[in-house]
Scaffold this active site. Structure first.
Site, PDB file in Angstrom:
ATOM      1  CG  ASP A 389      26.234  38.243  -8.252  1.00 19.11           C
ATOM      2  OD1 ASP A 389      26.169  37.647  -9.333  1.00 19.11           O
ATOM      3  OD2 ASP A 389      25.595  37.892  -7.249  1.00 19.11           O
ATOM      4  CD  GLU A 486       9.329  25.983 -13.920  1.00 21.62           C
ATOM      5  OE1 GLU A 486       9.044  25.350 -14.936  1.00 21.62           O
ATOM      6  OE2 GLU A 486       9.921  25.483 -12.944  1.00 21.62           O
ATOM      7  CG  PHE A 534      14.586  26.822 -20.605  1.00 16.34           C
ATOM      8  CD1 PHE A 534      13.679  27.680 -21.199  1.00 16.34           C
ATOM      9  CD2 PHE A 534      15.913  27.216 -20.511  1.00 16.34           C
ATOM     10  CE1 PHE A 534      14.091  28.910 -21.683  1.00 16.34           C
ATOM     11  CE2 PHE A 534      16.334  28.433 -20.998  1.00 16.34           C
ATOM     12  CZ  PHE A 534      15.409  29.297 -21.588  1.00 16.34           C
ATOM     13  CG  ASN A 747      28.159  33.170  -6.715  1.00 12.23           C
ATOM     14  OD1 ASN A 747      27.677  33.544  -5.656  1.00 12.23           O
ATOM     15  ND2 ASN A 747      27.785  33.701  -7.869  1.00 12.23           N
TER      16      ASN A 747
END
EC number: 7.6.2.1
Length: 1036
Positions: A389, A486, A534, A747
């Site tokens: 990952d 951001e 976006f 995940n």
């Protein structure tokens, strides 16, 4: 409980149809024709066994082992017929092996049950009878309204009804699903967003119509998508629960992993079983062939009667089968059941070394390496592919602002200030230039950052959890962003700009709320009109603000955006057209540099794995740009690599207008043709989840060929189940490479469980990856030592253990087979029963166990600094058929020397005692046994490179113990022993000088050729490991 039990047994499966209808708060229609649907409960199950199926399921898995199945058959044969040995000799070791293994596997599954109970028993709040009621997570039903507070994990898949924000928004992260820590904003519908009290939620009459459970993370649930961790207090209705949730559907069922060494052991056992059957059949045939001749008939005191000679042919067949089974039992010790006991002990005890290794200890988090299963230790030394990952595994999962460019000038942070590169801090006047202010202003305004203030949870006092919906109380402020970039930029503008607050009035939904964002320009009010989100095509986002000067063209912008966003057909295309109309004639102010800081020594670790011959794949749910950037920075991709890209390919002719085969091969073929001529060229491949699905569905072989010729592969936008499918694809490829998967989030669980070896990172995304992994480490850099050192040691130790066990058992039982040629195949044993039982338990067991725990061919530091040594043991080289054949033939050669060397001494009725007394049958067998015990022990000593005091103790101690035991066993008349065949036999043997001379000659004859072979091979054809051994000895 009854329904859950019936569901587990398969008698009452959950309702299945194309869609499901969920009644909010379980307010079902009152008419009599409605039949409630049945759904799965909210229990999460990751364990393998239950109290009901543990015994049969565990026994089934254990008897898949060839040796276990074989010995249960032998044990039953010994019970049914009269055999030369007692049933205890087979039954007791088998029972011990089965019991120890069952206890070990049961304990590991008990830990998984505890982890499940922790999740299923977590306290949650649901709305029932007009008020919030605390219950356990496992008690949530489909249709329940669930209240989730800030920073809590969602206990089921929910559709958002309302939140503590007046506009009904909820900001969530899905890091535990797809690895993305980005903040995602979800909106509740206007009709339910006003229901912010328990009573109003209870009285809500609503229906959610949604699809059946689907593992696709990016498909919608009704009008909302899956929520994982909330950053505000929300209320939602449960639509998928328990094993039907998206997280559970992306889990792979935990299966029993079996290492390559264990598979090789089973193959070798089958070969030895064939040898056993051959010896038993040959002995039975020769017995009847020789007895057919008069001179070899039964002795006079045991001659057959006429009735026996003329017996029924059927009885003769039964007698033949009985004799065959008797020989089978007599030779059954060639199959070493104690091998499995020793292997289990070696794996269990050896696994402690990983936890004790201080180099794998992370001091900052106070976490040491953890072993969840010891069955795969040696597999760490055979890894060929690493699937990792990205977020939280290669990176720290934190974004940092590093530098920027403003009007062509590069700026860096210096002591908390943003200064031009090359300018000293003391030369600045402390004010920002116009260009700097304009740049910081653009960065401060163009984002979707949200603010959260820490405040007391009103549930603690029994109040309404949504009572603070119209404002924030004072407290510590925290930023939440849809992108970590951001958040890093907003934090940077706060640090670098003048102090103050910028009031942004949100009008996105026609509501006015005050979000006080600690930025800059405190006196400039701005009204946020639109956010142009976006997307991967534009690769940007922008905002439209209403400042002091309202542009005249805004009316046209509003009209185009409104028409595009309300379009029923071709909405995406119309939005792209509207965005293109708006985002034109833009002025470039500058560029920012933000990085997700890599973990320490990631680049060095990946390079070490590459030098060790291990290919590294990065599988991430992150977007393409971010994933490629991290791959370049961590050394997974090199700047000189030829990078191939296969992106946004959903159908065979989509996007590019060319078939996928052309997309793959057109850029690759020119480089592929040069690979054989120019080995310097390296290729990297970037593929996204949609294109990967198409490639695996229609062009699997082509895709595999491309990947195998690439030095590094990056897969982005991957769902958890896709990660597992990629691992499975390589795991089951014709080459059958050993795969390793490493990740830190929930995940990654499916990928971790699918790979041969699964490793969890103790990161910031919970403990599910750690709980479901085979091994857990605190940082990615520890993977280097785990594989290159521990994996190397574990593999060479257990490989030699397996080969040595077969060797010493061939030495043990072959003289028994040869002896039958001299006793008319009467099934007479060569060794005493005590020697038969104790050979593998005491006399030869401890030296190989200690060897398999401490052996080191080279120093650990050398293995880490020279990763190429890992290649010497790759592809199961130490357990190849050639090596196996060598050890087997060595065992047969030594066995022939044991038997015929001893026979040459006393086989011609030679008197070896001073009183003229000759040796008998048991003395001959004891002589063979004595030579055998000493030789096989010294043979292991020749294989030992790393001597400790414990090796010396068990090596010489085992030989000494054999002599002491034999003296006591044969020197005393034991009352509990039925026969005293061994009385004074060993003392008589040792009293003969000729016997001592024979023992020495036979031992030297056995060991000298092997010593000569080792010396010649080490000098003429040394391996990389042997070259380093010689270099170390030369330095010493």
């Amino acid at each position: 409980m009854l329904r859950w039990t019936r569901q587990q047994l398969g008698f009452d499966p959950p309702h299945q149809s194309d869609t499901r209808t969920v009644y909010v708060a379980n307010r079902f229609p009152q008419h009599g024709h409605y039949i409630p649907q049945r759904f799965a409960d909210n229990r999460i199950i990751s364990s393998k066994y239950t109290i009901w199926n543990f015994v049969p399921k565990n026994l089934f898995e254990q008897f898949r082992r060839i040796a276990n199945f074989y010995f249960i058959i032998i044990f039953l044969v010994q019970l049914m017929i009269d055999t030369p040995t007692s049933p205890v000799t087979s039954g007791l070791p088998l029972f011990f092996v089965i019991t120890v293994t069952a206890i070990k596997q049961g304990y590991e599954d008990w830990l998984r049950h505890n982890a499940d109970n922790e999740v299923n028993g977590a306290p949650v709040f649901v709305v029932r009878s007009g008020s919030l009621v605390q219950t356990r997570s496992k008690n949530i039903r489909v249709g329940d309204i669930v209240r989730v507070a800030k920073d809590e994990t969602f206990p089921a898949d929910l559709v958002l009804l309302s939140s503590d924000r007046s506009e009904g928004t909820c900001h969530i992260t899905t890091a535990s699903l797809d690895g993305e820590t980005n903040l995602k904003t979800h909106f509740s519908v206007a009709e339910t967003s006003v229901c912010q009290s328990g009573s109003r939620l209870e009285s809500l009459q609503a229906v959610v119509e949604c699809q059946q459970p689907d593992p696709d993370l990016y498909s919608t649930i009704g009008d909302s998508s899956l929520l994982i961790i909330a950053v505000c207090t929300t209320a939602g209705v449960a639509v998928y629960t328990g094993m039907e949730s998206k997280m559970a559907l992306n889990y792979k069922c935990k299966s029993q992993k079996r290492s390559a060494v264990e598979k090789s052991m089973n193959t070798f056992l089958i070969i030895y079983l064939c040898i056993l059957l051959f010896e038993a059949v040959l002995s039975t045939i020769l017995k009847y062939a020789w007895q057919a001749e008069n001179q070899w008939d039964e002795p006079f005191y045991n001659q057959k009667t006429e009735q026996e000679k003329n017996s029924n042919p059927f009885l003769q067949i039964l007698k033949f089968i009985s004799d065959f089974l008797a020989f089978l039992v007599l030779y059954n010790y060639i199959i070493p059941i104690s091998l499995y006991v020793t292997v289990e002990m070696q794996k269990f005890l050896g696994s402690f070394f990983i936890g004790w290794d201080l180099d794998l200890y992370h001091e900052e988090s106070d976490q040491k390496a953890q072993v969840n299963t010891s069955d795969l230790n040696e597999e760490l030394g055979q890894v060929e592919y690493v699937f990792t990952d990205k977020t939280g595994t290669l990176t720290e999962n934190e974004m940092y602002f590093r530098e920027c460019s403003i009007n062509g000038i590069k700026y860096q942070e210096l002591n908390g200030r943003l200064v031009p590169e090359g300018v000293m801090e003391d030369t600045l006047d402390g004010s920002n230039t116009g260009d700097e202010l304009l740049f910081l202003k653009a960065v401060a305004l163009c984002h979707t950052v949200q603010i959260s203030y820490d405040q007391p949870d009103s549930m603690g006092g029994g109040g309404d959890p949504f009572s603070h919906a119209n404002g924030f109380s004072s407290g510590t402020m925290e930023y939440y962003a849809s992108s970590p970039d951001e958040k890093a930029l907003v934090e940077a503008t706060k640090r670098y700009g003048p102090p103050g607050t910028l009031k942004v009035v949100s009008a996105v939904l026609g509501r006015n709320i005050d979000d006080h964002i600690p930025l800059i320009f405190p006196h400039d009010p701005y009204k946020l009109l639109h956010v142009l989100e976006f997307d991967a095509n534009r690769r940007r986002m922008s905002v439209i603000l209403d400042g002091e000067e309202h542009p005249e063209s805004y009316a046209e912008v509003e009209r185009r955006l409104g028409a595009a966003r309300t379009a029923l057909q071709h909405r995406d295309e119309r939005l792209q057209e509207a965005f293109a109309f708006i985002e034109r004639d833009l002025q470039l102010l500058g560029a920012t540099g933000v990085e997700d800081r890599l973990q320490d020594k990631v680049q060095e670790t990946i390079e070490a794995l590459r030098l060790a011959g291990i290919k590294v794949w990065v599988l991430t749910g992150d977007k393409h740009e971010t994933a490629v950037s991290v791959s370049l920075s961590c050394g997974h991709f090199h700047r000189t690599m030829n990078i191939l890209e296969l992106l946004q390919q959903r159908t065979d002719n989509e996007s590019t207008g060319r078939p996928l085969m052309s997309c793959l091969m057109d850029p690759f073929l020119p480089s592929l043709l040069r690979i054989n001529d120019d080995h310097v060229i390296q290729h990297g491949l970037v593929v996204d989840g949609a294109s990967l699905s198409l490639a695996l569905r229609q062009h699997e072989k082509l895709f595999m060929d491309v990947c195998k010729n690439c030095s590094a592969v990056l897969c982005c936008r991957m769902a958890p189940l896709q990660k597992a499918k990629v691992v499975h694809l390589f795991k089951t490829s014709p080459e059958r490479p050993i795969t390793l998967a490493i990740g830190d989030g929930a995940n990654d669980v499916s990928m971790i469980q699918e790979a041969h070896v699964g490793i969890g990172i103790m990161g910031k995304e919970g403990r599910q990856a750690v709980r479901n992994s085979d091994y857990a480490i605190a940082r990615f850099k520890f993977l280097s030592k785990l594989l290159l050192v521990h994996g190397h040691f574990y593999y060479i130790r257990i490989a030699h253990l397996v080969q040595y066990f077969f060797y010493k058992n061939v030495c043990f039982i072959t003289p028994q087979f040869l002896y039958q040629f001299f006793c008319l195949f009467s099934q007479q044993t060569l060794y005493d029963g005590a020697y038969l039982t104790l050979y593998n338990i005491f006399f030869t067991s401890l030296p190989i166990l200690v060897y398999s725990l401490f052996e080191q061919l080279v120093h650990p530091h050398v293995l880490q600094t020279k990763p190429a040594l890992y290649r010497d043991i790759s592809r199961n080289s130490l357990l190849s058929f050639r090596t196996f054949l060598y050890w087997t033939l060595l065992g047969f050669c030594h066995a022939f020397i044991f038997f015929f060397g001893s026979y040459a001494l006393i086989g011609e009725d030679t008197s070896l005692n001073g009183n003229g007394q000759m040796f008998g049958n048991w003395t001959f067998g004891t002589l063979v046994y004595t030579v055998m015990v000493i030789t096989v022990t010294l043979q292991l000593a020749l294989e030992t490179h790393y001597w400790t005091w414990m090796n010396h103790f068990v090596t010489w101690g085992s030989i000494t113990f054999y002599f002491i035991f034999s003296l006591f066993y044969g020197g005393i008349i034991w009352p509990f022993v039925q026969t005293q065949d061994m009385y004074f036999v060993f003392v008589q043997l040792l009293s003969s000088g000729s016997a001592w001379f024979t023992i020495i000659i036979i031992i030297v004859t056995c060991l000298f050729p092997d010593m000569l072979k080792k010396v010649l091979y080490r000098h003429l054809h040394p391996t990389g490991t042997q070259k380093n051994q010689r270099a170390i000895y030369d330095l010493a």
